[in-house]
Design an enzyme around this catalytic site. Sequence first.
Site, short mmCIF file in Angstrom:
data_model
loop_
_atom_site.label_atom_id
_atom_site.label_comp_id
_atom_site.label_asym_id
_atom_site.label_seq_id
_atom_site.Cartn_x
_atom_site.Cartn_y
_atom_site.Cartn_z
N CYS A 200 0.83 -1.20 0.00
CA CYS A 200 0.00 0.00 0.00
C CYS A 200 0.86 1.26 0.00
O CYS A 200 1.50 1.54 -1.01
CB CYS A 200 -0.99 -0.04 1.16
SG CYS A 200 -2.50 0.85 0.80
N GLU B 256 -1.36 -9.02 3.63
CA GLU B 256 -1.13 -9.55 4.98
C GLU B 256 -2.42 -9.98 5.67
O GLU B 256 -2.40 -10.81 6.57
CB GLU B 256 -0.38 -8.52 5.85
CG GLU B 256 -1.14 -7.27 6.25
CD GLU B 256 -1.05 -6.13 5.24
OE1 GLU B 256 -0.78 -6.40 4.06
OE2 GLU B 256 -1.27 -4.96 5.63
N HIS C 229 -3.60 -5.08 0.60
CA HIS C 229 -2.99 -5.59 1.83
C HIS C 229 -3.02 -7.11 1.88
O HIS C 229 -3.94 -7.70 2.45
CB HIS C 229 -3.74 -5.03 3.05
CG HIS C 229 -3.53 -3.57 3.25
ND1 HIS C 229 -2.46 -3.06 3.96
CD2 HIS C 229 -4.24 -2.50 2.82
CE1 HIS C 229 -2.53 -1.74 3.96
NE2 HIS C 229 -3.60 -1.37 3.27
N1 GLN Z 1 -2.20 6.71 2.64
C1 GLN Z 1 -2.27 5.91 1.45
C2 GLN Z 1 -3.63 6.01 0.77
O1 GLN Z 1 -4.57 6.41 1.39
C3 GLN Z 1 -1.93 4.47 1.74
C4 GLN Z 1 -2.91 3.79 2.62
C5 GLN Z 1 -2.38 2.53 3.23
O2 GLN Z 1 -1.19 2.28 3.23
N2 GLN Z 1 -3.26 1.73 3.82
O3 GLN Z 1 -3.75 5.68 -0.37
#
Ligand code: GLN
Length: 534
Positions: free
Chosen positions: A381, A509, A507
């Site tokens: 992310c 994970e 994600h």
């Molecule tokens: N801040 C980034 C976004 O909103 C990444 C979000 C995250 O890593 N969960 O796109």
Amino acid sequence: MKYIFVTGGVISSLGKGLTAASLGTLLENRGLKVTLQKFDPYLNVDPGTMSPFQHGEVYVLDDGAETDLDLGHYERFTSTKLTRHNSLTSGQVYARVLERERRGDYLGKTVQVIPHVTDEIKTRIRELAESTKADVVITEIGGTTGDIEGLPFLEAIREFALDVGYSNALFIHVTYVPFIKAAGELKTKPTQQSVAKLREIGIAPHLVVCRCDRPLNKEIRDKISLFCNVPYEGVIEEKDVDHTIYEVPLMLQRERMDELVCQLLRLDTPPANMSHWQDLLRKLIAPQKRIRIGVVGKYIGLQDAYKSVYEALSHGGIAHDCGIELERIEAEQIEKEGAEKLLKGLGGVLVPGGFGERGVQGKILAAQYARESKLPFLGLCLGMQMATVEFARSVLELEGAHSTEFDKASPHPVIAMIEEQKGLMNVGGTMRLGAQPVQLQVGTKAARLYGAFVVNERHRHRYEFNNSYRAQFEQRGCIFSGTSPDGELVELVELRDHPFFLGCQFHPEFQSKPNAPHPLFRGFIAAALQRSSL
Ligand code: GLN
């Protein structure tokens, strides 16, 4: 249908969630269909907006619900797929009751904690039981017995047991039995008092699970049995684990907890066969090899902020009979000391997700070091976003390239909100949440690792890779190995001339399990092992 309620006493952080999840594992291995549910007494509607300092990781479900990290334990320890129905906060309960009140549903009655709030809570247990058709519903009540805010939940589960009949409901109280150095002994008084507190409310636990740092002797068990009014076998020892949380199910099985639970609930099942779990545990405790993996984040000092990431790394290790030695590296430290000093000698580096500017530059430097020194890299992310920013700045020489999350005026917004990319300012700004399909491009590393064409991965982000830069990136060796099925949103990036440099917008994970390590984590650890054997 049978219902198990898990409460906690004396102090928080006793591992109620792990206890509930471990019991779930044992019951599943006895052939029962199990689902788990968490009640959180705080007034936030969900933990989505809470700081990791307050709450640890926000665990995201397939349906996009932002939940407590205990739901991560539930999914990792059992085969249940959870939805927003498996998580309830006081905030949600009150929001629903107040909405009804405004609609006039209560027909002019005075709206009260009992029965209106408690009824709402009971409905949520029943709804889950009906929608999942589980044999056993395990409901964990967050907080500690004695907290004012937890009272409506305790009252609700007391009533619920009455409603479904006492042979269908079981209460388990997880408590703390401290060792007092000066006295040289374990003390049962806090446990006695917290059980007394529960009984005041009308709940008499059937089992008391005792968290302790050393074994409970017979005398202690006798005492707890007598004062807490539970049978001798109902005093369950849950000693601090030596190595890993995955020891807990076997520990509880040795204490015959699952046997007793089935007996009390009149569930006729064969003993749990845990041989696969034992095998997995052996790989965790005495792996044939070891590797050092760096995690570069902003909440490195907190135990729980990257819980699922740490777990998924250990699962990736299990896949290769390899132990993971975690190096937790504060991103800001890299800004001060440089990446080489902190990352040199590692088998691989992972940059997890995040929000906010602090530490962002350190993450960019970590990605740069990994790219240049061919160190295996996995960016999740925000980690992926910062890796693309780094690539834009260093390889494409786009000065000032950034994400608009951190620099609204960046001349090269390689990461931006989709609305900004299309020139529609101030539209939306809501998060993309939950499982979405990712189409993999044939022939890429990601596709090989997954062995699939389309996969579902969980998201929690607002910003996206800016499509107007795709061609430039591709020309210089960046491969977009996964996108949304319509090709619009970049989901996966990897580098051509690198042994393993992969970033994903989602994600992974959240979907890794000890007995089913996630392909990207499996591949990342394989690459790290390969590098260290060179
Ligand atoms: N801040 C980034 C976004 O909103 C990444 C979000 C995250 O890593 N969960 O796109």
